[in-house]
Design an enzyme around this catalytic site. Structure first.
Site, PDB file in Angstrom:
ATOM      1  N   GLY A  84      92.520 -22.664 -37.512  1.00  0.00           N
ATOM      2  CA  GLY A  84      93.373 -22.044 -38.527  1.00  0.00           C
ATOM      3  C   GLY A  84      93.204 -22.695 -39.888  1.00  0.00           C
ATOM      4  N   GLY A  98      96.138 -18.958 -33.408  1.00  0.00           N
ATOM      5  CA  GLY A  98      95.226 -19.803 -32.646  1.00  0.00           C
ATOM      6  C   GLY A  98      95.467 -21.270 -32.898  1.00  0.00           C
ATOM      7  N   SER A  99      94.409 -22.050 -32.778  1.00  0.00           N
ATOM      8  CA  SER A  99      94.547 -23.504 -32.873  1.00  0.00           C
ATOM      9  C   SER A  99      94.671 -23.954 -34.321  1.00  0.00           C
ATOM     10  CB  SER A  99      93.343 -24.185 -32.244  1.00  0.00           C
ATOM     11  OG  SER A  99      92.231 -24.081 -33.108  1.00  0.00           O
ATOM     12  N   ARG A 100      95.236 -25.142 -34.489  1.00  0.00           N
ATOM     13  CA  ARG A 100      95.435 -25.650 -35.834  1.00  0.00           C
ATOM     14  C   ARG A 100      94.099 -25.911 -36.531  1.00  0.00           C
ATOM     15  NH1 ARG A 100      99.332 -30.677 -37.541  1.00  0.00           N
ATOM     16  NH2 ARG A 100     100.577 -29.831 -35.840  1.00  0.00           N
ATOM     17  N   LYS A 138      88.637  -9.506 -34.765  1.00  0.00           N
ATOM     18  CA  LYS A 138      87.686 -10.359 -34.062  1.00  0.00           C
ATOM     19  C   LYS A 138      88.283 -10.645 -32.689  1.00  0.00           C
ATOM     20  CE  LYS A 138      86.824 -14.824 -33.807  1.00  0.00           C
ATOM     21  NZ  LYS A 138      86.501 -14.881 -32.372  1.00  0.00           N
ATOM     22  N   GLU A 157      99.456 -18.456 -37.532  1.00  0.00           N
ATOM     23  CA  GLU A 157     100.360 -19.124 -36.608  1.00  0.00           C
ATOM     24  C   GLU A 157      99.494 -20.110 -35.867  1.00  0.00           C
ATOM     25  OE1 GLU A 157     102.231 -16.848 -33.356  1.00  0.00           O
ATOM     26  OE2 GLU A 157     102.090 -18.843 -32.467  1.00  0.00           O
ATOM     27  N   GLU A 190     100.687 -31.381 -30.247  1.00  0.00           N
ATOM     28  CA  GLU A 190     100.827 -30.223 -29.360  1.00  0.00           C
ATOM     29  C   GLU A 190      99.948 -30.401 -28.126  1.00  0.00           C
ATOM     30  OE1 GLU A 190     100.814 -25.351 -29.786  1.00  0.00           O
ATOM     31  OE2 GLU A 190      99.063 -26.424 -30.494  1.00  0.00           O
ATOM     32  N   CYS A 219     102.859 -20.059 -27.273  1.00  0.00           N
ATOM     33  CA  CYS A 219     103.096 -20.687 -28.589  1.00  0.00           C
ATOM     34  C   CYS A 219     104.482 -21.325 -28.617  1.00  0.00           C
ATOM     35  CB  CYS A 219     103.033 -19.682 -29.721  1.00  0.00           C
ATOM     36  SG  CYS A 219     102.073 -18.224 -29.386  1.00  0.00           S
TER      37      CYS A 219
END
Lengths: 523, 523
Positions: free
Chosen positions: B240, B235-237, B178, B257, B386, B294
């Protein structure tokens, strides 16, 4: 009333109990006298705090001490074997000999010793050195590991002595074991020997801790506690999925072995060549341990041949003739009957069995069911239900296409077996079938029943979901099983004197395997 | 309107779109002209069906062909580098040189070539032979892998060219990538080169497939589809965790991650010894890629010393002097500001920055925040948020105890860094601090900023939750990254002629590493 004590932080202490329970002698159907506590959260909390401290101490302990513990524990178990085997026989109704004394106990001590050897040769760490860039990495302990053992192997998969235990300890983690409530006394006796070995080897007292039981709610809280590093579980799919959700929601790695129907395929040539022998092998495998093995064949896929009728008739005859052995519990017998009923409801015919068997304790008649391929294809979900016990479903298939369709509809399994003719007449069929079966299983066998699980570095006791939670992991097979309970740690430009021994340029241990600049070298 | 085509089953075809989107040029804040489709489920379904077929075909393909594909793809990218770099620069505002052209693109092709080498030497398979028992096992492909790439590395972590892609392909799996919606055209150009390489190498057409975007609902459906083998996500939490729940509920391994604040600790002796140099290194690291790495240091832990004030003042001065570079998107700038505001709300003081910066596109002033250890300890959750961009929080600590308390409260991170004096004066403190830091990170660094992630077999780009979903896995570092996308397969008593080449007694490939009866041997 005297209630057994739990093992927390190196001491046997009275549990903070919210209730008690008794194990049963399933050969007699009678409760045993010793009472065991159901721990409140405070016991879990104490154990987690002690384990956190132990985890930190274990990180700087010589690997040799961990290896000594594992070996000492194995010797202690052997020295106390009579009492441990007697307790297990009483709580499980499994035969003392050969099963408990001559097979499962030696297997368990062998497993502990193989884990000790793995601690010494250290290949599980995958120490990887890039000398040019001065980047080094390797596996390290993950933190306290909580282990739930199953009902069916009181030693070899026990949370305090089995494969998950050996792997978690070998990786340098403390273990909090939850006993299976069907064999708490066996677990208590094993934990006594573990504690003695902890003391002898000079490991932190909380390296091995054990509680007997907790509520479902506290089990969930335990596996999702921030202090936990990882979780190992062997047991039923329901209980496993419950814990899986909790642990994963909290970001905790959890390795589960949950269920498997272990399809065994008999190709036409094999049935023509040696039908009696195959029937015999199958009967022995299905009835081993009253069918209460994770690798017990629950699904037989036999080609329609002139021999298939007599092959199945021979199995049915043996099932009738062989005495039904006691199952592990009343609940287990009830679930087995529910499973058999679910299969007949879904269209399977009962060939023999299907009801409780006479004799003391929880016996169920050896049960054979039969379905056509068309029936299986019409109800694939219901007809691949795991039936945990001395029962199996035979599906007769007429064409390769039918068999392929069935294989495509199978869920993940631990094992898959193909019997083929020695003459080579089945080879073309084998070549078509095997790749499809392999996609659905962790271990492929030829002409050998899947019930035996050798403790070999090459063994995979794992498989695609839902047989386990990760198709790349195994709970048997050292050292591969160890890395489940490990964290990958990398040292980037870290000064030489600060590196752990295994990542320094030169290593003292001549047995250690490492990958240096792309090549595996020892010592 | 012309809408870009998706790559399904070896063909560029019109998407079944439920909408379209445009990327932006973040250096100008202007939408780009090309329209990209948001695919409906039918596109995902087609891709999954094609991938299933490809997965089956790939299982019996020569590994050499997979290696050839990876190398050919790397060459193709190099040949088309100008257009690819131009597209990426337009969509990301990252500098053409050195960043995109001289660093990220060569890193990406190097990664693909390292994956090719790993395919040839096969150590990722961990082929393990127990010749005595005739049990053999090794890692094999897991099935179709769905990869979601992040916004910040248009090549090196792109779903169709990055580390997860290289690892999944090296394991013999087809990939459904994607695209990240911030750089669809870059992804399109890469996918074009991938398809050409698929054709040249003669792999199944659906080995590489690519769609640009799907709804959240279809993303969830995609990662939990029964046909999927595993999922990779960077990507973002928030995104994710959303996918994590879906995949895990369906029993699919998912490697994520998600977030990391990468603490950098400055011990007292280091600050006394070389404060200007350290300030300079930190500024370069925090502002690299506008802080959108990251591994960008979001948390500085500096001991209170006579130099600390001027050290922080120098950082603030450089932050003011250096021009703010464009961020990747308007949304990213908004989130960065929200993060900075959340930190000040939680008690941090704004030293410099904290607002949009002048100039074209989405710029935010280089931002330094400051808090005391007491403030951090009072709001550890809020102050370790973050902040993805050119901002960082400095916490000044007075005692080792304070620092230890802070480290104990940290969540999992990708990296942790300690700067210490060359004189040795910090060594005692280092020895106390490093083990605590190591528990919370995947990579420990000494005297080196964490922003660089070398493509080395020893690299760990992973870390404890929530920086990733499993502390034992890495997304960079070949061959270790490959086993994430592998299934363990065991052959028990399987006839010799039926074994896969890598598990036969004799092997033709002289490069292959295997573990035979406990010893690693090559060839």
């Amino acid at each position: 009333m005297d209630v057994a004590k739990v093992l927390i932080d190196g001491k046997w202490r009275a549990a903070d109990a919210e209730g008690t329970f008794h194990a049963e002698n399933p050969a007699k159907g009678e409760a045993l006298s010793m009472a065991f506590p159901i721990s409140r959260w405070s016991d879990c909390d104490l154990a987690l705090t002690a384990a956190t401290k132990a985890a930190s101490e274990l990180r700087s302990i010589e690997p040799e001490k961990i290896a000594e513990f594992l070996e000492k524990y194995a010797s202690n178990i052997e020295a106390a074997a009579d009492a441990i085997v007697a307790a297990a026989a009483e709580e499980t109704a499994l035969p003392v000999a050969p099963r408990l004394k001559d097979v499962e106990l030696p297997r368990t001590t062998n497993q502990l010793r193989q884990a000790a050897a793995a601690v010494r040769e250290e290949s599980w760490r995958h120490a990887t050195l890039d000398l040019e860039k001065n980047i080094r990495s390797g596996f390290a302990p993950i933190g306290p590991v909580v282990i739930f053992g199953p009902n069916n192997f009181p030693f070899a998969f026990n949370g305090v002595s089995g494969g998950d235990f050996a792997a978690a300890i070998a990786a340098g983690n403390p273990v909090i074991a939850k006993a299976h409530p069907l064999h708490p006394n066996t677990t208590r006796l094993l934990a006594e020997q573990a504690l003695k070995a902890v003391e002898t080897a000079g490991l932190p007292p909380a390296t091995v801790q054990m509680i007997y039981n907790v509520s479902n709610e506290n089990g969930l809280k335990l596996v999702s506690d921030p202090r936990v590093g990882a979780v190992g579980f062997t047991g039923s799919r329901n209980a496993g999925l419950h814990l899986k959700r909790g642990a994963e929601e909290a970001g905790k790695p959890i390795y589960l072995e949950m269920s498997s129907i272990n399809p065994v395929i008999f190709l036409a040539g094999a049935l023509a060549e040696r039908p009696e022998q195959l029937a015999q092998e199958l009967v022995d495998s299905v009835l081993a341990g009253s069918g209460q093995f994770c690798t017990s064949p629950n699904l037989i896929l036999a080609f329609e041949t002139p021999q298939t009728g007599s092959f199945l008739a021979q199995i049915a005859k043996s099932f009738k003739e062989r005495p039904a052995q006691p199952l592990l519990s009343s609940a287990g017998r009830k679930q087995l009957h529910q499973g058999v009923t679910a299969l007949t409801t879904a269209g399977a015919d009962l060939v023999t069995g299907g009801e409780n068997a006479p004799g003391d304790g929880y016996r169920y008649a050896n049960t054979l069911l039969r379905a056509t391929a068309a029936q299986f294809l019409a109800a694939p979900h219901d007809l691949q239900r795991e039936i945990f016990g001395n029962a199996t479903l035979a599906v007769v298939v007429s064409t390769q296409n039918e068999l392929q369709s069935i294989l495509r509809l199978l869920e993940g399994n631990l094992t898959g077996t193909i019997y083929s003719a020695k003459s080579g007449v089945d080879d073309a069929t084998y070549n078509t079938i095997a790749p499809l079966l392999l996609e659905k299983v962790g271990r492929l066998l030829n002409d050998k029943m899947p019930t035996g699980v050798a403790v070999s570095p090459a063994m995979n006791h794992g498989g695609p979901y839902p047989s386990t939670s990760h198709p790349g992991s195994t709970s048997v097979g050292i050292p591969t099983s160890i890395t489940r309970f490990a964290k990958l740690e990398c040292y980037d430009a870290v000064r030489p004197e600060r590196l752990p021994a295994i990542l320094k340029d030169k290593i003292a241990n001549p047995k250690t395997w490492r990958s240096i600049n792309g090549a595996w070298v020892q010592g």
